[in-house]
Design a protein around this motif. Sequence first.
Motif, PDB file in Angstrom:
ATOM      1  N   GLY A 124       0.817  -1.213   0.000  1.00  0.00           N
ATOM      2  CA  GLY A 124       0.000   0.000   0.000  1.00  0.00           C
ATOM      3  C   GLY A 124       0.848   1.260   0.000  1.00  0.00           C
ATOM      4  N   MET A 125       1.912   1.246   0.804  1.00  0.00           N
ATOM      5  CA  MET A 125       2.823   2.394   0.840  1.00  0.00           C
ATOM      6  C   MET A 125       3.515   2.591  -0.510  1.00  0.00           C
ATOM      7  N   MET A 127       2.578   1.604  -3.505  1.00  0.00           N
ATOM      8  CA  MET A 127       1.639   2.056  -4.537  1.00  0.00           C
ATOM      9  C   MET A 127       1.307   3.534  -4.378  1.00  0.00           C
ATOM     10  N   ALA A 128       1.112   3.980  -3.131  1.00  0.00           N
ATOM     11  CA  ALA A 128       0.750   5.378  -2.909  1.00  0.00           C
ATOM     12  C   ALA A 128       1.908   6.313  -3.232  1.00  0.00           C
ATOM     13  N   ARG A 131       2.456   6.565  -7.235  1.00  0.00           N
ATOM     14  CA  ARG A 131       1.193   6.615  -7.965  1.00  0.00           C
ATOM     15  C   ARG A 131       1.418   6.943  -9.448  1.00  0.00           C
ATOM     16  N   GLU A 136       3.201   0.766  -8.991  1.00  0.00           N
ATOM     17  CA  GLU A 136       1.754   0.672  -8.783  1.00  0.00           C
ATOM     18  C   GLU A 136       1.107  -0.179  -9.870  1.00  0.00           C
ATOM     19  N   MET A 140      -0.912  -3.293  -8.266  1.00  0.00           N
ATOM     20  CA  MET A 140      -2.364  -3.158  -8.222  1.00  0.00           C
ATOM     21  C   MET A 140      -3.097  -4.383  -8.772  1.00  0.00           C
ATOM     22  N   ALA A 196      -3.702  -3.602   1.849  1.00  0.00           N
ATOM     23  CA  ALA A 196      -2.939  -2.835   0.852  1.00  0.00           C
ATOM     24  C   ALA A 196      -3.782  -1.703   0.269  1.00  0.00           C
ATOM     25  N   ARG A 197      -5.024  -1.969  -0.067  1.00  0.00           N
ATOM     26  CA  ARG A 197      -5.883  -0.935  -0.654  1.00  0.00           C
ATOM     27  C   ARG A 197      -6.218   0.152   0.370  1.00  0.00           C
ATOM     28  N   THR A 199      -4.383   0.979   2.981  1.00  0.00           N
ATOM     29  CA  THR A 199      -3.147   1.726   3.221  1.00  0.00           C
ATOM     30  C   THR A 199      -2.884   2.704   2.088  1.00  0.00           C
ATOM     31  N   ARG A 200      -3.052   2.248   0.861  1.00  0.00           N
ATOM     32  CA  ARG A 200      -2.844   3.124  -0.291  1.00  0.00           C
ATOM     33  C   ARG A 200      -3.765   4.339  -0.220  1.00  0.00           C
ATOM     34  N   LEU A 204      -2.443   8.194   0.285  1.00  0.00           N
ATOM     35  CA  LEU A 204      -2.742   9.183  -0.761  1.00  0.00           C
ATOM     36  C   LEU A 204      -3.485  10.386  -0.189  1.00  0.00           C
TER      37      LEU A 204
END
Length: 319
Positions: A124-125, A127-128, A131, A136, A140, A196-197, A199-200, A204
């Motif tokens: 999650g971190m 991916m954010a 971005r 990502e 994802m 993960a989602r 956290t992302r 963000l």
Amino acid sequence: MNRGAVANAAGYLGTRLGQALIALWGVTTAVFFALRLSGDPAQLLAPQGATQEDIARLREQLGLDVSVWQQYTEFLKGLLHGDLGFSYVRHEPALDLITQRMPYTIDLALSALFLSIVFGVGAGMVMALNRGRWPERVLMPVVLVGQAMPAFWTGILLVLVFSVTFHVLPSTGYSGITSLILPAVTLASLSAATIARITRGAVLEQLGRDYVRTARAKGAGTARLVVRHLARNVSVPILTVLALEVANLLGGSVVTELIFAWPGLGQLTVQSVDGRDFPVVQAVVILAALVYILVNLVTDIVYAFIDPRISTLGKAAGT
């Protein structure tokens, strides 16, 4: 910390403990009466060709010859003294059966929780903080597949790949640390994807705040930005989903243990439900409810210390 703050903190804790006890009593009562609606264990346990007199005698031996309310009263009395009942099928105390199986389930649940946190928060971190870039784009789809696939399907695929095709990991039973890998990954897959989602999304949201832009303008690197600025502010939503995922891990362990013939509480629960072994089912459900309630209670207390606005407990801690 002044006396008023201490009193407020004690009141908050007292209220939460009271709510926890009421919830535990509600779950206990619901499972007791629900099991009584599922059928007569004496009919199932009686040997083939047993007469009605034999069944009546067995019902008396099991304590099922009295009214449901009398059974409930005796059940609560035993529960208050730490007696969770005696297995109808295995002829052992239900608590002993749980104690024998619990270490396997604890190993599986803790391993899955560890994998969920490490992959979920880490992915999650990443991916954010990346971005729109390739990290990502790679992670994802993995997260989406993890959320979409049920545990039984993930488990079957892992067995086909790593046990049947490549013969690198055992598929069933408990034979050491290697036999824990596939069940733990199976159980962790959905929780890790969910974490993960969340956290992302939380990261963000924080990245658009003024304090983050200020920190970056002062030259804060990614590691410093995450540790010093983002970690505390994204912890509340992550803790929330972690508390909820504990319930998913408890529920998902039943399916996972059946797939991998794991000798834990999930397998014991299914066997006991099939055999209408009321005391064992009641004991397992009560234990699961107790764990879930305690996790949520601890989470609420941690909330209060992370964000003092949540309750007077946090304000008292900061006084």
